[in-house]
Design an enzyme around this catalytic site. Structure first.
Site, short mmCIF file in Angstrom:
data_model
loop_
_atom_site.label_atom_id
_atom_site.label_comp_id
_atom_site.label_asym_id
_atom_site.label_seq_id
_atom_site.Cartn_x
_atom_site.Cartn_y
_atom_site.Cartn_z
N PHE A 256 -13.21 -5.12 1.35
CA PHE A 256 -14.31 -4.40 0.70
C PHE A 256 -15.65 -4.63 1.44
CE2 PHE A 256 -12.13 -4.71 -3.78
CZ PHE A 256 -11.21 -3.75 -3.38
N PRO A 257 -15.65 -4.47 2.78
CA PRO A 257 -16.91 -4.67 3.52
C PRO A 257 -17.99 -3.66 3.13
CG PRO A 257 -15.25 -3.64 4.93
CD PRO A 257 -14.54 -4.07 3.67
N TYR B 61 0.87 -1.18 0.00
CA TYR B 61 0.00 0.00 0.00
C TYR B 61 0.91 1.23 0.00
CZ TYR B 61 -3.77 -3.20 1.43
OH TYR B 61 -4.68 -4.23 1.52
N1 LIG Z 1 -6.66 -8.85 0.85
C1 LIG Z 1 -6.96 -8.04 -0.13
O1 LIG Z 1 -6.82 -8.38 -1.30
C2 LIG Z 1 -7.50 -6.68 0.16
C3 LIG Z 1 -8.05 -5.91 -0.89
C4 LIG Z 1 -8.57 -4.67 -0.59
C5 LIG Z 1 -8.57 -4.21 0.71
N2 LIG Z 1 -8.02 -4.97 1.71
C6 LIG Z 1 -8.05 -4.50 3.13
O2 LIG Z 1 -9.41 -4.36 3.49
C7 LIG Z 1 -9.64 -3.07 4.05
C8 LIG Z 1 -11.07 -2.64 3.75
O3 LIG Z 1 -11.27 -2.49 2.36
P1 LIG Z 1 -11.33 -1.07 1.65
O4 LIG Z 1 -10.84 -0.02 2.56
O5 LIG Z 1 -10.68 -1.23 0.35
O6 LIG Z 1 -12.86 -0.92 1.31
P2 LIG Z 1 -14.17 -0.68 2.21
O7 LIG Z 1 -13.83 -0.75 3.66
O8 LIG Z 1 -15.24 -1.54 1.68
O9 LIG Z 1 -14.58 0.80 1.81
C9 LIG Z 1 -13.74 1.87 1.99
C10 LIG Z 1 -14.44 3.05 1.33
O10 LIG Z 1 -15.63 3.35 2.06
C11 LIG Z 1 -15.57 4.68 2.54
N3 LIG Z 1 -16.10 4.66 3.91
C12 LIG Z 1 -15.54 4.13 5.02
N4 LIG Z 1 -16.34 4.29 6.08
C13 LIG Z 1 -17.43 4.94 5.64
C14 LIG Z 1 -18.61 5.41 6.26
N5 LIG Z 1 -18.84 5.23 7.57
N6 LIG Z 1 -19.54 6.04 5.49
C15 LIG Z 1 -19.33 6.23 4.17
N7 LIG Z 1 -18.22 5.81 3.52
C16 LIG Z 1 -17.29 5.17 4.25
C17 LIG Z 1 -14.14 5.11 2.48
O11 LIG Z 1 -14.03 6.47 2.16
P3 LIG Z 1 -13.49 7.55 3.22
O12 LIG Z 1 -12.01 7.38 3.28
O13 LIG Z 1 -13.93 8.83 2.65
O14 LIG Z 1 -14.16 7.22 4.53
C18 LIG Z 1 -13.59 4.28 1.32
O15 LIG Z 1 -13.83 4.92 0.08
C19 LIG Z 1 -8.58 -2.20 3.39
O16 LIG Z 1 -8.38 -1.00 4.09
C20 LIG Z 1 -7.40 -3.14 3.37
O17 LIG Z 1 -6.73 -3.12 4.64
C21 LIG Z 1 -7.52 -6.19 1.46
#
Ligand SMILES: NC(=O)c1ccc[n+]([C@@H]2O[C@H](COP(=O)([O-])OP(=O)(O)OC[C@H]3O[C@@H](n4cnc5c(N)ncnc54)[C@H](OP(=O)(O)O)[C@@H]3O)[C@@H](O)[C@H]2O)c1
Length: 286
Positions: free
Chosen positions: A213-214, A63
């Protein structure tokens, strides 16, 4: 009818962590590349999460690259004893921000050392091997060589626990035949439920399931029905999507990503949202 409140903690390996954790990926620059948009806020988000009791943070040295690990170290070291930092290996970044596989034993070994250096640790609590056989989610193919390489690094004392990510049920079984696997990190959320059976099996076997991607990640969840249910509950749709995950199975750990203090505060409150059986049934049909 009020539902039984969800359990607040879960075992991750031999450590008890709060089920509401934090994913650090959103702290890197656009496209998960380069420095954060706002360095001070990135540090503040990490500190606020830990101050509120988060003791499970998901990261990776790819990252940025290196960006989120260095932010975590700057914000949080010396680390609280109960903080579990989980990283992942299996990719590296091209100069053009591309995601390239890095899966040879040498690359995995280098990856562990990069994570140790950038996080400022002697040993990493959990390392996930992240499979990259396809651009469209998990795809079959042996991961034995990679899990074996991580098991050797574990024997050298550089890694405490091993997990797998972006994997099929067959790959989970293959990894579990090589060494204990403490967590599986796959894409899963209220509308993307390919892993339903796998989650139930892992719960029965005492293995954590950590959805990435929760909230839909780069394609945020959108549903009129979710909006209406959230309004009735006095919560936001994104909070209800996370509460649904906590209710879905006790082995699910949240690592929702955000670079916003306001969103972090909303996300930290989701364990207080009770979903009764009727609401769960409605959400299950989204
Ligand atoms: N193993 C893998 O292949 C893999 C792939 C992807 C991700 N990951 C891990 O999984 C974690 C979670 O996935 P992710 O961060 O990609 O996606 P996510 O948690 O599904 O969504 C993050 C997005 O949602 C927004 N968000 C967060 N809280 C919110 C809320 N309360 N209200 C409205 N929007 C909100 C964030 O924007 P803002 O910043 O504006 O809040 C961001 O754009 C990552 O941080 C990473 O550590 C692992």
């Amino acid at each position: 009818m009020s539902a039984t409140p969800v359990t607040r903690t879960c075992l991750l390996g031999d450590r008890t962590v709060r089920r509401v954790g934090y994913g650090a990926m959103q702290l890197a620059g656009p496209g998960v590349f380069g420095p954060p948009k706002d360095h001070a806020t990135a540090l503040a988000v990490l500190r606020a999460a830990v101050a509120a009791g988060v003791n499970h943070i998901d990261t990776s040295d790819f990252y940025g690259p290196h960006v989120t690990n260095r932010l975590i170290r700057e914000a949080l070291a010396p680390y609280p004893d109960d903080l579990v930092l989980v990283t992942k290996l299996g990719a590296r970044r091209g100069d053009d921000a591309s995601w390239l596989p890095a899966i040879t034993p040498d690359e995995l070994t280098r990856g562990v050392h990069d994570n140790l250096r950038n996080l400022g640790l002697d040993r990493i609590e959990v390392v996930n091997f992240r499979a990259m056989f396809s651009n469209h989610g998990p795809a079959e193919g042996s991961i034995a060589a990679q899990v074996d390489a991580l098991a050797q690094l574990q024997q050298q004392g550089l890694i405490r626990h091993i997990g797998v990510s972006n994997v099929t049920p067959a790959q989970v079984a293959e990894a579990r035949a090589i060494c204990p696997i403490v967590c599986v990190q796959n894409m899963y959320n209220i509308v993307h439920r390919h892993d339903d059976a796998l989650i139930d099996q892992l719960a029965a076997d005492g293995i954590a399931y950590v959805p990435f991607f929760p909230l839909g990640g780069f394609n945020p969840l959108q549903s009129e029905r979710l909006n209406c249910i959230a309004q009735d509950l006095g919560a936001t749709p994104m909070q209800v999507a996370q509460a649904w995950l906590l209710h879905r199975s006790p082995n699910i750990l949240l690592i929702t990503g955000t670079a916003s203090l306001a969103h972090l505060a909303q996300n930290l409150a989701v364990a207080d949202i009770d979903l009764d059986a009727a609401t769960m049934a409605m959400l299950d049909t989204l």
